[in-house]
Scaffold this active site. Structure first.
Site, PDB file in Angstrom:
ATOM      1  N   ASP A 414       0.973  -1.097  -0.338  1.00 41.18           N
ATOM      2  CA  ASP A 414      -0.231   0.332  -0.006  1.00 41.18           C
ATOM      3  C   ASP A 414       0.827   1.166   0.369  1.00 41.18           C
ATOM      4  OD1 ASP A 414       1.187  -0.507   2.541  1.00 41.18           O
ATOM      5  OD2 ASP A 414      -1.024   0.136   3.599  1.00 41.18           O
ATOM      6  N   ASP A 415       1.803   0.898   0.760  1.00 40.33           N
ATOM      7  CA  ASP A 415       2.860   2.569   0.479  1.00 40.33           C
ATOM      8  C   ASP A 415       3.244   2.299  -0.634  1.00 40.33           C
ATOM      9  OD1 ASP A 415       4.556   4.469   1.837  1.00 40.33           O
ATOM     10  OD2 ASP A 415       6.351   3.479   1.631  1.00 40.33           O
ATOM     11  N   LEU A 416       3.581   1.691  -1.373  1.00 41.84           N
ATOM     12  CA  LEU A 416       4.564   1.389  -2.186  1.00 41.84           C
ATOM     13  C   LEU A 416       3.510   2.291  -3.681  1.00 41.84           C
ATOM     14  CD1 LEU A 416       6.604   0.694  -4.695  1.00 41.84           C
ATOM     15  CD2 LEU A 416       5.581  -1.473  -4.859  1.00 41.84           C
ATOM     16  N   SER A 419       2.618   5.693  -3.057  1.00 47.75           N
ATOM     17  CA  SER A 419       4.419   6.452  -2.829  1.00 47.75           C
ATOM     18  C   SER A 419       4.883   6.763  -4.766  1.00 47.75           C
ATOM     19  CB  SER A 419       5.915   6.427  -2.737  1.00 47.75           C
ATOM     20  OG  SER A 419       5.901   4.604  -3.203  1.00 47.75           O
TER      21      SER A 419
END
EC number: 3.1.22.-
Length: 632
Positions: A414-416, A419
């Site tokens: 989810d962070d990828l 970003s």
């Protein structure tokens, strides 16, 4: 006709007139006048001169001046001789001193004013600037004493060296402690020391030294508090933090090997790609890992020659036999005007540094450090300028650290996705490229704390781009526990790899940008790594200072950042525009040369309308760029 001895009623009437003359927008002023009127009504005593109103709470010089004007007009209309009131400056000068001013200081100040000021200038007294003296046991106090102890007068020392010494002179922690939410350390006092010209900052990476005023003040503090330095009367030893550049002579690879009596070593072709090959194997299988490690060990043992023996020493140097190995680790030479040191294998230890923001959860912030400790693996936690995990080598004799050629960026799915959506992914990729690290890893944890939406294709594309085009490596894990296993396996490979390597540690003094950082590193690699057995790397302090997000931007980087402030311009579009118009001035001049407004609106579309992929500029976006830059 004469004035009454008490003009209180007149002053109240005039205050009401001031209130009535205000507009609805002057609400705050109305409140002030009404408060003054109310306090005057409740005040006891007689009021003749306007300056008598000074003792009423809420009436200051501004209101007194306006009431004085009304009094003069009143006297003129009624043919009354004007009231000669004492001036406001004379009244204010007779007021008692403030509580924060001692009687002694008041007497001294008044005497100095009588000497230095003419009688007519007494109303405009200049405030005397006090000499800055840091409080005892404060951050500034500790920094000054540590600089003097390190003898940072002819040449500066680094921030890390100052912090290491300054702790014993301060009651506060010099560095931030994020686990206890102490986001600022006593090191922030360096700004006040620079402002008052006590400390000089120069070079990149930054070096700090004492000015003449700083030396004088610090010696006074040292004498006043009875402080003695541990090695004050000793001669500087071989590990002294202040080095003499005149003793550093130029030495390339051939000179260095001749000095240490080494033979030319054949290049180990498989050594460079060994770590990359290991990455794509099953790192969780210890037996397979060990087989590969010791297979590589046998290959290296057949080709590499031991780098620990020092067979020849120049005539002008006297080195004890017991200190040959230690002495060799701190010799500093120069190549292309840049200082460097040779660290022999065995003289340093290798361990990872984890960024303090890398946590398993908010309630388990030290998960990784504890997990590595259980596996007998040393690690440190600190704020990193780039990456989430880096490997460093620490010299056992000097304590200096350097950044090795491996860096890991850890991402949850989810962070990828986030970003990629907000362009952080490409920005991080560019910074990782400029680090010069040969082994760059994206560690993807397939866990999510949120929904990634319709980002599946974008994730696949981004990962393929960094794997195929930018030659990054990727490690996939299911959760944090598996991440620990993979990092531990990678650490085993790295530790063994550097157990048979000598290190050239670079100490540049004046780098202008991240590009210079990589350029210097590549120059050293071309010279010193061509025969194998040696690896070049920057010192950790240089990495931390130059690889940050906000420092040392070039004109081109600033242009890209400004362009990205326009809604709709991604990093790829900004880079494409900057390649054609290198600076903001070029963009502005291009718009000025347009013959019509319509031509100016389509300028970027005409230039990049047919660009491939994400670099393409549409007509609507071209008009937005014109609105931002074309109308200036």
């Amino acid at each position: 006709m004469e004035l009454s001895s008490n003009l209180k009623d007149l002053y109240i009437e005039w205050l009401q007139e001031l209130v009535d003359g205000l507009t609805p927008k002057q609400e705050q002023l109305k409140i002030a006048y009404e408060k003054a009127k109310r306090n005057l009504q409740n005040a006891e005593g007689s009021f003749y001169y306007p300056t008598d109103l000074k003792k009423v709470k809420g009436i200051g010089n501004t209101i007194i001046k306006r009431l004085d004007t009304k009094l003069r007009n009143y006297c003129k209309i009624h043919h009354i001789s004007p009231v000669e009131a004492p001036s406001l400056t004379q009244t204010s000068s007779t007021r008692p001193p403030k509580r924060t001013t001692t009687a002694l200081r008041s007497i001294v100040n008044s005497c100095e004013n009588d000497k230095n000021e003419a009688p007519e200038e007494k109303g405009t007294k200049k405030r005397k600037t006090r000499k800055y003296i840091p409080k005892k046991r404060s951050g500034g106090y500790a920094i000054l004493l540590s600089l003097l102890e390190l003898n940072a007068i002819p040449r500066g020392v680094s921030k890390e060296q100052i912090i290491e010494v300054a702790g014993k002179y301060s009651d506060h922690c010099m560095t931030p402690n994020f686990s206890t939410k102490e986001f600022y350390g006593a090191w922030s006092s360096i700004a006040a020391l620079k402002k008052h010209s006590l400390v000089l900052e120069e070079g990149r990476p930054k070096r700090y030294s004492l000015t003449e005023e700083g030396v004088e003040l610090t010696k006074s503090l040292k004498t006043a508090d009875g402080i003695s330095f541990p090695k004050e009367n000793e001669e500087p030893n071989e590990y002294s933090v202040t080095r003499n550049e005149s003793s550093e002579f130029t030495a390339n690879l051939t000179d260095l090997r001749g000095e240490y009596g080494k033979e030319e070593e054949p290049c180990d072709i498989n050594n460079t790609s060994f770590m990359l090959d290991i990455t794509f194997q099953d790192l969780s299988t210890p037996q397979r890992l060990q087989n590969n490690v010791f297979k590589n060990d046998r290959l290296n043992s057949q080709t590499n020659i031991s780098s620990h023996k020092l067979e020849e020493v120049s005539d002008d140097q006297t080195v004890p036999d017991s200190a040959l190995k230690a002495k060799s680790t701190i010799k500093r030479r120069r190549y292309n005007g840049v200082s460097y040191e040779l660290w022999c294998s065995g003289d340093f230890e290798v361990f990872p540094i984890i960024d303090h923001r890398e946590i398993k959860s908010q309630s388990d912030r030290e998960f990784f450090s504890r997990a590595f400790e259980r596996k007998g693996m040393k690690s440190e936690i600190r704020q990193l300028a780039l990456g989430d995990i880096i490997w460093v080598a620490k010299n056992k004799n000097t304590g200096l650290q350097c950044v090795l050629n491996t860096i890991v960026e850890r991402k949850r799915l989810d962070d990828l996705a986030l970003s990629i959506r907000d362009n952080r992914f490409m920005e991080q990729k560019n910074r990782l490229e400029k680090s010069g690290c040969e082994h760059k890893y994206y560690l993807i944890e397939e866990t999510m704390s949120g929904n990634i939406g319709n980002m599946n294709e974008a994730l696949k594309t981004a990962l393929w781009v960094i794997l195929v085009y930018y030659k990054f490596s990727m490690i996939r894990t299911c959760n944090s526990d598996e991440t620990v296993e993979k990092i531990h396996a990678l650490h085993t490979v790295i530790s063994h790899h550097y157990s048979q390597k000598d290190l050239i540690v670079i100490f540049p003094s004046d780098l202008k940008s991240k590009d210079d950082y990589k350029k210097v590193l590549l120059q050293f690699r071309r010279e010193f790594e061509r025969k194998g057995g040696i690896e070049c790397c920057h010192n950790l302090e240089c990495f931390q200072e130059l690889m940050g997000k906000g420092d040392l931007k070039t004109v081109g980087e600033l242009t890209i950042h400004v362009l990205m402030l326009v809604k709709g311009i991604s990093l790829e579009k900004a880079v494409a525009i900057q390649e054609i118009f290198p600076t903001l001035n070029k963009i502005l001049m291009a718009y000025k040369t347009c013959s019509s407004e319509e031509e100016a609106k389509l300028l970027m579309f005409n230039v990049l309308g047919d660009a491939p992929g994400a670099k393409k500029i549409t007509k609507s976006l071209s008009e937005k760029i014109y609105d931002a830059f074309g109308k200036l």
